[in-house]
Design a protein around this motif. Structure first.
Motif, short mmCIF file in Angstrom:
data_model
loop_
_atom_site.label_atom_id
_atom_site.label_comp_id
_atom_site.label_asym_id
_atom_site.label_seq_id
_atom_site.Cartn_x
_atom_site.Cartn_y
_atom_site.Cartn_z
N ASP A 211 0.89 -1.15 -0.06
CA ASP A 211 0.06 0.19 0.06
C ASP A 211 0.80 1.15 0.09
O ASP A 211 0.48 2.27 -0.54
CB ASP A 211 -0.82 0.04 1.14
CG ASP A 211 -1.99 -1.18 1.05
OD1 ASP A 211 -2.44 -1.14 0.30
OD2 ASP A 211 -1.94 -1.90 2.30
N ALA A 212 1.91 1.00 0.84
CA ALA A 212 2.85 2.44 0.93
C ALA A 212 3.54 2.67 -0.46
O ALA A 212 3.74 3.89 -1.10
CB ALA A 212 3.89 2.18 1.96
N GLN A 213 3.89 1.63 -1.38
CA GLN A 213 4.45 1.67 -2.47
C GLN A 213 3.33 2.24 -3.40
O GLN A 213 3.95 3.15 -4.19
CB GLN A 213 4.72 0.25 -3.03
CG GLN A 213 5.48 0.28 -4.39
CD GLN A 213 6.72 1.25 -4.67
OE1 GLN A 213 7.41 1.47 -3.80
NE2 GLN A 213 7.00 1.75 -5.91
N ARG A 214 2.15 1.79 -3.63
CA ARG A 214 0.98 2.52 -4.45
C ARG A 214 0.99 3.66 -4.00
O ARG A 214 0.83 4.56 -4.80
CB ARG A 214 -0.08 1.72 -4.10
CG ARG A 214 -0.11 0.35 -5.06
CD ARG A 214 -1.72 -0.21 -5.15
NE ARG A 214 -2.39 -0.53 -3.95
CZ ARG A 214 -2.44 -1.19 -3.21
NH1 ARG A 214 -1.80 -2.42 -3.32
NH2 ARG A 214 -3.25 -1.22 -1.97
N ALA A 215 0.89 4.27 -2.78
CA ALA A 215 0.74 5.61 -2.18
C ALA A 215 2.05 6.44 -3.17
O ALA A 215 1.78 7.59 -3.54
CB ALA A 215 0.45 5.87 -0.97
N ALA A 216 3.43 5.93 -2.91
CA ALA A 216 4.38 6.76 -3.39
C ALA A 216 4.26 6.70 -5.00
O ALA A 216 4.63 7.95 -5.46
CB ALA A 216 5.53 5.80 -2.97
N VAL A 217 3.98 5.75 -5.62
CA VAL A 217 3.89 5.92 -7.12
C VAL A 217 2.50 6.90 -7.36
O VAL A 217 2.91 7.62 -8.45
CB VAL A 217 3.55 4.45 -7.80
CG1 VAL A 217 3.31 4.66 -9.30
CG2 VAL A 217 4.69 3.51 -7.37
N LEU A 218 1.62 7.07 -6.79
CA LEU A 218 0.52 7.61 -7.12
C LEU A 218 0.91 9.13 -6.91
O LEU A 218 0.70 10.10 -7.62
CB LEU A 218 -0.65 7.38 -6.13
CG LEU A 218 -1.73 6.28 -6.57
CD1 LEU A 218 -2.42 5.97 -5.41
CD2 LEU A 218 -2.16 6.71 -8.05
N GLU A 219 1.69 9.47 -5.92
CA GLU A 219 2.03 10.77 -5.49
C GLU A 219 2.95 11.27 -6.68
O GLU A 219 2.97 12.52 -7.14
CB GLU A 219 2.65 10.79 -4.06
CG GLU A 219 3.19 12.33 -3.96
CD GLU A 219 3.78 12.15 -2.36
OE1 GLU A 219 3.01 12.52 -1.46
OE2 GLU A 219 5.06 12.19 -2.15
N GLN A 220 3.70 10.50 -7.30
CA GLN A 220 4.76 10.85 -8.27
C GLN A 220 3.72 11.12 -9.40
O GLN A 220 4.12 12.24 -10.13
CB GLN A 220 5.77 9.92 -8.61
CG GLN A 220 6.64 10.17 -9.53
CD GLN A 220 7.65 8.99 -9.72
OE1 GLN A 220 7.80 7.97 -9.29
NE2 GLN A 220 8.71 8.99 -10.81
N VAL A 221 2.93 10.34 -9.79
CA VAL A 221 1.86 10.67 -10.83
C VAL A 221 1.39 11.91 -10.77
O VAL A 221 1.24 12.77 -11.97
CB VAL A 221 1.20 9.44 -11.03
CG1 VAL A 221 -0.18 9.65 -12.24
CG2 VAL A 221 1.85 8.10 -11.47
#
Length: 295
Positions: free
Chosen positions: A219-229
């Motif tokens: 979940d933390a990885q998904r959040a990090a990628v979303l923030e970058q997007v």
């Protein structure tokens, strides 16, 4: 109704077209948060650039629409709680999106048809739609302002006409704080609004969440990628930690059940289908949290 179904009250108004004179300036080279949400709510007010962002968000977190619908359902439940259970009759929503069935004024009018709602946005397209479709001169209006200009929200003549700051207010900050960077001091702006409201006022706040990477690494990885997007394509969007989000409630007394996953806040059964009953699938529940505070 299946919990994965998007009923009418989660969808954008589809059959009405607004003609503004002059028409609002629309930047087709950059996505808009309101139009991005319109896409996820099955609305008509979005363009290719908004759909491209939606595609990228979906690639980063499959089922990203869950987050949009879950946050909206949280808002609907919170407004009903404030209006029906606590008797609050006036609301200010900052960062309002495009008009849609199930908006805060409709929920508040279930308890009191005379309840008043001020929608604040700095998006010209949102303002045009609100002023054409919703403003009735008695219970709903729209003002041009955002979270980073709280004094403008409070000083606007329309706000003064609709909102009595000597009486409790429901301050609705769903889907907006995450799009204000730390450098713009969102906590300070929330405090400015808080200090202008009467005792008994309530804050409804939801926010993208970055889960603890130790406990929930995927979940933390998904959040990090979303923030970058979001940063690259929208220019805003922070997935803050729970501790960072809780800091926005400084000066407010937590209302049970406290700040937690938006889906878990006073959850409703899926039947009968009413605004707020949408239930998020498990996959993205940790990516959006919400809570209510009281003065």
């Amino acid at each position: 109704m299946s919990r994965f179904t998007s009923p009418d009250f989660l969808r954008q108004a589809g059959g009405k077209h607004v003609r503004a004179k002059p028409p609002p300036v629309v930047d087709l080279a950059r996505p808009s948060l309101a139009r991005f949400h319109s896409f996820h709510l099955k609305g008509k007010d979005h363009f290719e650039v908004d759909r491209d962002l939606a595609t990228r968000a979906e690639q980063a977190a499959p089922g990203f629409q869950d987050v949009v619908l879950g946050e909206r359902a949280f808002l609907q439940r919170a407004v009903r709680f404030l209006s029906a259970d606590l008797g609050i009759r006036q609301f200010i929503q900052i960062g309002a999106g495009l008009p849609a069935p199930g908006d805060p004024h409709e929920i508040a009018h279930e308890a009191d048809p005379g309840a008043r709602v001020v929608y604040a946005s700095d998006d010209p397209m949102v303002l045009t739609h609100h002023r054409a479709l919703l403003r009735d001169g008695r219970t709903t209006t729209a003002v041009q302002a955002g979270l980073t200009t709280p004094d403008r929200v409070l000083a606007d003549a329309e706000t003064a006409r609709f909102i009595d700051l000597n009486e409790p207010v429901g301050l609705l900050l769903t889907g907006v704080v995450a799009h204000v960077p730390d450098a713009d001091d969102p906590a300070g702006h929330i405090a400015t609004l808080r200090d202008s409201l009467a005792p008994g006022s309530h804050l409804v706040l939801s926010h993208y969440c970055r889960p603890d990477a130790t406990a929930f690494p995927k979940d933390a990885q998904r959040a990090a990628v979303l923030e970058q997007v979001f940063a690259e394509h929208l220019g805003s969007g922070r997935w803050r930690t729970e501790r960072e989000i809780e800091a926005f409630f400084a000066g407010w007394q937590s209302v049970p059940p406290g700040m937690l996953q938006a889906q878990r806040w006073r959850t409703l059964p899926v039947a009968p289908p009413v605004p707020g009953c949408y239930q998020m699938p498990q996959r993205n529940r940790r990516l959006i949290v919400g809570g209510v505070g009281r003065l």
